[in-house]
Scaffold this motif. Structure first.
Motif: not given
Length: 174
Positions: A40, A66, A70, A79, A81, A84
């Motif tokens: 991530y 976030e 996201g 970031v 979605e 995320s």
């Protein structure tokens, strides 16, 4: 085959990649868990690089929200979605359940979302904070954090003291 019916999702620390934690994930898999070591956006430290420079007392919560969901709430990270943590996990589970239908990955999905009550979130450092943040937002089976704390001006960050966790206290291993 997963006789335990649990998914162990691990989040690496700042700048680390999932391959740094191979021994841990292999041990979890050998114990009977399904395992995903999730990559991530983790190039900057929430506690050392991002929030000390921000006067907003809710900085930790906004950055974690976030990165995990996201949702555009922090000027400090970008970031969406799709990249995320929740977006990547949902994408990985959807792929695994469609590509390997006999391996039982679909048990962690319900109505196009993650079935959090069967998930063990775990992480190291920054990843440990995300594991705990997810456990505050969703009722997870367990939350495990290695070497983590969100501290603001010598005290725990507000999101930890001002909110009620969806996961019961006895399901945390910190």
């Amino acid at each position: 085959d997963n006789p335990l019916g649990k998914l162990f999702v691990f989040f690496p620390g700042t700048g680390a990649t999932p391959d740094y934690y191979t021994y841990l994930s292999n041990t979890a898999a050998e114990s009977g868990l399904h395992v995903i070591n999730l990559r991530y956006p983790n190039d900057r430290s929430v506690n050392l690089q991002i929030c000390p420079r921000d006067n907003d007392n809710a900085c930790h919560e906004k950055v974690r929200k976030e990165i995990v969901q996201g949702i555009d709430v922090s000027p400090n990270v970008e970031v969406d979605e799709e990249i995320s943590i929740e977006g990547r996990l949902l994408s990985a589970l959807t792929y695994l359940s469609e590509t390997y239908p006999d391996e039982g990955w679909s048990q962690y999905l319900t109505d196009g979302t993650v079935r959090w009550d069967s998930v063990i979130t775990a992480g190291h450092s920054q990843g440990g904070g995300h594991a705990v943040y997810i456990a505050y937002q969703h009722h997870v089976d367990r939350a495990i954090s290695f070497a983590w704390a969100d501290v603001r001006r010598g005290e725990m960050a507000g999101w930890l003291t001002d909110n009620v966790s969806q996961t019961p206290p006895d399901s945390y291993y910190l």
